[in-house]
Design a protein around this motif. Structure first.
Motif, short mmCIF file in Angstrom:
data_model
loop_
_atom_site.label_atom_id
_atom_site.label_comp_id
_atom_site.label_asym_id
_atom_site.label_seq_id
_atom_site.Cartn_x
_atom_site.Cartn_y
_atom_site.Cartn_z
N ILE A 158 108.77 8.12 -41.59
CA ILE A 158 109.76 7.08 -41.28
C ILE A 158 109.08 5.92 -40.53
O ILE A 158 108.02 6.07 -39.93
N VAL A 159 109.73 4.76 -40.62
CA VAL A 159 109.34 3.59 -39.83
C VAL A 159 110.34 3.46 -38.69
O VAL A 159 111.56 3.50 -38.93
N LYS A 160 109.86 3.32 -37.47
CA LYS A 160 110.75 3.22 -36.32
C LYS A 160 110.75 1.79 -35.78
O LYS A 160 109.70 1.21 -35.52
N PHE A 161 111.96 1.25 -35.63
CA PHE A 161 112.15 -0.07 -35.06
C PHE A 161 112.82 0.10 -33.69
O PHE A 161 113.87 0.73 -33.58
N LEU A 162 112.21 -0.47 -32.67
CA LEU A 162 112.69 -0.25 -31.31
C LEU A 162 112.79 -1.57 -30.55
O LEU A 162 111.83 -2.35 -30.51
N ARG A 163 113.95 -1.81 -29.96
CA ARG A 163 114.11 -2.94 -29.04
C ARG A 163 114.71 -2.38 -27.76
O ARG A 163 115.85 -1.92 -27.73
N ALA A 179 104.43 -6.08 -41.87
CA ALA A 179 104.32 -7.13 -42.88
C ALA A 179 105.34 -6.95 -44.00
O ALA A 179 105.56 -7.88 -44.79
N ARG A 180 105.97 -5.77 -44.10
CA ARG A 180 106.93 -5.51 -45.18
C ARG A 180 108.37 -5.85 -44.76
O ARG A 180 109.29 -5.70 -45.56
N VAL A 181 108.55 -6.31 -43.51
CA VAL A 181 109.90 -6.60 -43.02
C VAL A 181 110.18 -8.10 -43.15
O VAL A 181 109.38 -8.94 -42.74
N TRP A 198 115.46 -0.24 -52.67
CA TRP A 198 115.66 1.02 -53.36
C TRP A 198 114.34 1.59 -53.91
O TRP A 198 114.05 2.77 -53.75
N ARG A 199 113.48 0.77 -54.49
CA ARG A 199 112.31 1.29 -55.18
C ARG A 199 110.97 0.81 -54.61
O ARG A 199 109.93 0.97 -55.25
N ASN A 200 110.99 0.23 -53.44
CA ASN A 200 109.73 -0.12 -52.79
C ASN A 200 109.93 -0.10 -51.28
O ASN A 200 111.03 0.17 -50.80
N ASN A 201 108.88 -0.40 -50.55
CA ASN A 201 108.91 -0.30 -49.08
C ASN A 201 109.18 -1.63 -48.39
O ASN A 201 108.89 -1.78 -47.20
N ASP A 202 109.76 -2.59 -49.10
CA ASP A 202 110.22 -3.81 -48.45
C ASP A 202 111.48 -3.51 -47.65
O ASP A 202 112.39 -2.83 -48.14
N ILE A 203 111.53 -4.01 -46.43
CA ILE A 203 112.65 -3.72 -45.53
C ILE A 203 113.27 -5.03 -45.06
O ILE A 203 112.56 -5.93 -44.61
N ALA A 204 114.59 -5.12 -45.19
CA ALA A 204 115.32 -6.31 -44.74
C ALA A 204 115.90 -6.06 -43.36
O ALA A 204 116.52 -5.01 -43.12
N PHE A 205 115.68 -7.01 -42.45
CA PHE A 205 116.27 -6.95 -41.11
C PHE A 205 117.46 -7.89 -41.06
O PHE A 205 117.34 -9.08 -41.34
N HIS A 206 118.64 -7.34 -40.71
CA HIS A 206 119.87 -8.12 -40.61
C HIS A 206 120.22 -8.28 -39.13
O HIS A 206 120.89 -7.40 -38.55
#
Length: 425
Positions: A158-163, A179-181, A198-206
Motif C-alpha cells: 500500500i501507499v500511505k498518505f499522512l498529514r 511522482a504518480r500523484v 483502475w489499471r495503473n498506479n496513477d493516484i488522484a488527490f482530491h
C-alpha cells in the motif's frame, strides 16, 4: 420468617439461551446461525442452524491461523537467497512484513542493505495464485483493506498518505509513488481523498475531500518491475531483476517471530497478512507459491474430521464464496485449544475492550470475550471464546447473513446475547 415465601433463583440454561437467540432473530430479520459449546463437559449446549452454511467473512482467518500453527515454525521465512562471488541472488517467500509500516520490521531490509560488497539480484518466485481471489470485490481495489497478493510484498503493498498538521503538506510512503500523484480540484469523490486508477498506479488527490489531518492507505498494483524499483528506492542501492529459474539449495533468512504476525492478523483483521501467511504455508510444500494449494493441503491433512466440509477459498475471508457452518467453526476452535494452551491462545485474538476489532465492545476490567469478527456486505459474525462470571470457558460461533439493517444493529444484538450468557450462565 415463618410463612415468608422464598424465590428460587431464575434458571438460565441452554433453553433460555436458545430463546435469546430466537428473540434476537425476531428483533432484526436475518439468517442466524449459533453454536455454544462447553469443552469441559464435551457437549454442545445450544445449536441453532449450526449445520447450515454461512459466509464467514474474516472468521476465515481462524482457519488461516490454524494452518500456520500446523505448517510454519516459530519465525517467519523472510526471503530465500544464494550467494555467488560478488552477487547476492534473492527471492520472496510471501512474507508480508518487509518494511511494513505497522510492524516496524527491518530484519530482511538490513540483511539486504548491509552488504555493500554484494550486487543485489532479485528473482520473481513462481506464484500460482492471482492478485485478487475468487469473488473479491473488484470495486474495492482502491481501498486499504484489499491490497494485492504477490510473492514479495513491500510496505504492505500500500501507499500511505499522512498529514499530521492542519492543512499542512502531506507525506507519501513509499516516496517512489509521489511522482504518480496528481491533484484533482474539480471532481467530487464522495469522501475519498485519494483514488488510484483502475489499471495503473496513477493516484488522484482530491483536496476537497481531504480532512485537515488524515492518514490514508491506497493499494498499488504489484509486478516484478515494481518490486525491483521499490527495493532499489527503499534500500538506496541498485537492485536488478534477474529473469531466470530459482537456484537450487537456497538458504532461508528468517524474520519476525511468527506469533507477532499472527497477532496482527487476528486482532486488527489484516487481510494481506492472512493471504500472505497462506502463501508462506504453501512454500513449505513447493517453490511455487499457491494459496489454493495450501488450503487444499490443510483440508486434506488436518481438517478431515470437521462436522461439515469447509468451502474455503482464500486466507482472509474477503471472498463471498467462503462458506462454513457454525458447528465447524466450533470444531476449529477446539483444534486451536489443542495447539495452544488457553493462556497463550486467548491473548492472540481480538479481546473485548482492548485495541483491535473488539475495542468498542465487551468492555470490562477483566476481559471475557476473545475471538474474531467478520464483516462483509450483509454479513457480520463473531466466533471465539467466552468466559462466564461463574468461571466457565465456552466456545461460541454467532453468524449473521442476509440482513438489510445496519451492521451496528447486528453487532449490538450479538453483544447483548453474548453478554447475557457471560453474566448469567
Amino acid at each position: 420468617m415463618p410463612g415468608t415465601a422464598t424465590t428460587a433463583p431464575e434458571l438460565f440454561g441452554p433453553s433460555q439461551i436458545m430463546q435469546e437467540v430466537k428473540t434476537s432473530e425476531q428483533n432484526i430479520n436475518r439468517f442466524i446461525g449459533f453454536a455454544l459449546y462447553d469443552p469441559e463437559a464435551g457437549e454442545m449446549l445450544v445449536e441453532y442452524n449450526a449445520d447450515k452454511y454461512f459466509v464467514p467473512a474474516s472468521n476465515t482467518k481462524l482457519f488461516t491461523f490454524y494452518a500456520c500453527l500446523k505448517m510454519l515454525g516459530d519465525s517467519i521465512p523472510a526471503l530465500k537467497y544464494v550467494s555467488h562471488g560478488d552477487s547476492l541472488i534473492f527471492w520472496g517467500t510471501g512474507d508480508p512484513t518487509f518494511t511494513h509500516m505497522d510492524l516496524k520490521n527491518s530484519l530482511a531490509y538490513n540483511f539486504l542493505k548491509n552488504r555493500p560488497e554484494k550486487k543485489l539480484y532479485y528473482i520473481d518466485a513462481p506464484f500460482a495464485s492471482t492478485p485478487f481471489a475468487t469473488n473479491w470485490g473488484w470495486d474495492d481495489y482502491s481501498y486499504y483493506y484489499q491490497p494485492e497478493r504477490n510473492v514479495f510484498p513491500i510496505h504492505g503493498n500500500i501507499v500511505k498518505f499522512l498529514r499530521s498538521t492542519e492543512q499542512g503538506p502531506y507525506s507519501t510512503t513509499p516516496s517512489y509513488f509521489k511522482a504518480r500523484v496528481s491533484q484533482d480540484t474539480a471532481s467530487q469523490r464522495n469522501g475519498d481523498a485519494f483514488v488510484r486508477a483502475w489499471r495503473n498506479n496513477d493516484i488522484a488527490f482530491h483536496p476537497k475531500e481531504a480532512s485537515s489531518k488524515f492518514s490514508t492507505e491506497v493499494p498499488f498494483i504489484t509486478s516484478p518491475e515494481t518490486v525491483v524499483k521499490l527495493l532499489a528506492d527503499t534500500l538506496k542501492r541498485p537492485v536488478e531483476w534477474l529473469k531466470r529459474p530459482l537456484p537450487e539449495n537456497g538458504k532461508v533468512f528468517y524474520g519476525l517471530p511468527a506469533d507477532s504476525v499472527y497477532k496482527r492478523m487476528l486482532q486488527v483483521s489484516d487481510n494481506l497478512m492472512a493471504e500472505q501467511l497462506m502463501a508462506l504455508c504453501s512454500g513449505t510444500l513447493s517453490d511455487t507459491l499457491s494459496i489454493e494449494r495450501a488450503i487444499d493441503h490443510v483440508k486434506k491433512n488436518y481438517l478431515t474430521d470437521l462436522p461439515d466440509e469447509p468451502v474455503w477459498i482464500d486466507g482472509s475471508g474477503l471472498s463471498s464464496s467462503n462458506m462454513f457452518t457454525p458447528r465447524t467453526i466450533i470444531a476449529l476452535l477446539q483444534k486451536l485449544l489443542e495447539e495452544r494452551p488457553k493462556e497463550q491462545l486467548l491473548p492472540m485474538l481480538a479481546v473485548g475492550g482492548r485495541p483491535g476489532t473488539f475495542r468498542n465492545i465487551y468492555k470490562a476490567d477483566v476481559p471475557f470475550v476473545f475471538g474474531k469478527s467478520g464483516t462483509l456486505s450483509h454479513v457480520h459474525n463473531q466466533s471465539g471464546y467466552l468466559i462466564t462470571k461463574s468461571g466457565k470457558l465456552l466456545l461460541f460461533s454467532f453468524m449473521n447473513n442476509n440482513y438489510a439493517s445496519s451492521t451496528s444493529d447486528i453487532r449490538n444484538e450479538m453483544v447483548r446475547v453474548i453478554t447475557e450468557i457471560h453474566n448469567r450462565y
